[in-house]
Design a protein around this motif. Structure first.
Motif: not given
Length: 93
Positions: A57, A60, A69, A72
């Motif tokens: 993440e 992202d 994202g 994740g």
């Protein structure tokens, strides 16, 4: 990402990874979780997955064309379901 966002993510990810590795290798979990965790190895794998998802993440951003994202978040939901299963006792008990 800014450093004041990345540093806490790195610290949390490292703590989760260390806790997961210890749980997988030895079966030891933190004292306040011992009464809740019936399957420490599964809990350790879930903790490692959460650490990996936190690391994913961090990459992202609007500039990337790949949804890091989303990956994740999906991995985090899978890891949370693993934690939930690790907290349930076996059927034989």
């Amino acid at each position: 990402m800014h450093w004041y966002v990345v540093v806490p993510f790195v610290v949390m990810s490292m703590f989760a990874a260390v806790g997961g590795i210890v749980a997988i290798r030895t079966g030891w979990v933190l004292p306040w979780l011992r009464a809740k965790v019936f399957r420490p190895r599964l809990w350790g794998y879930a903790s490692l997955l959460i650490a990996a998802c936190l690391a994913v993440e961090m990459f992202d951003s609007p500039k990337t064309h790949f949804p890091f994202g989303d990956l994740g978040m999906a991995g985090t939901l899978i890891a949370l379901s693993m934690v939930m299963v690790a907290g349930r006792p076996d059927r034989a008990r």
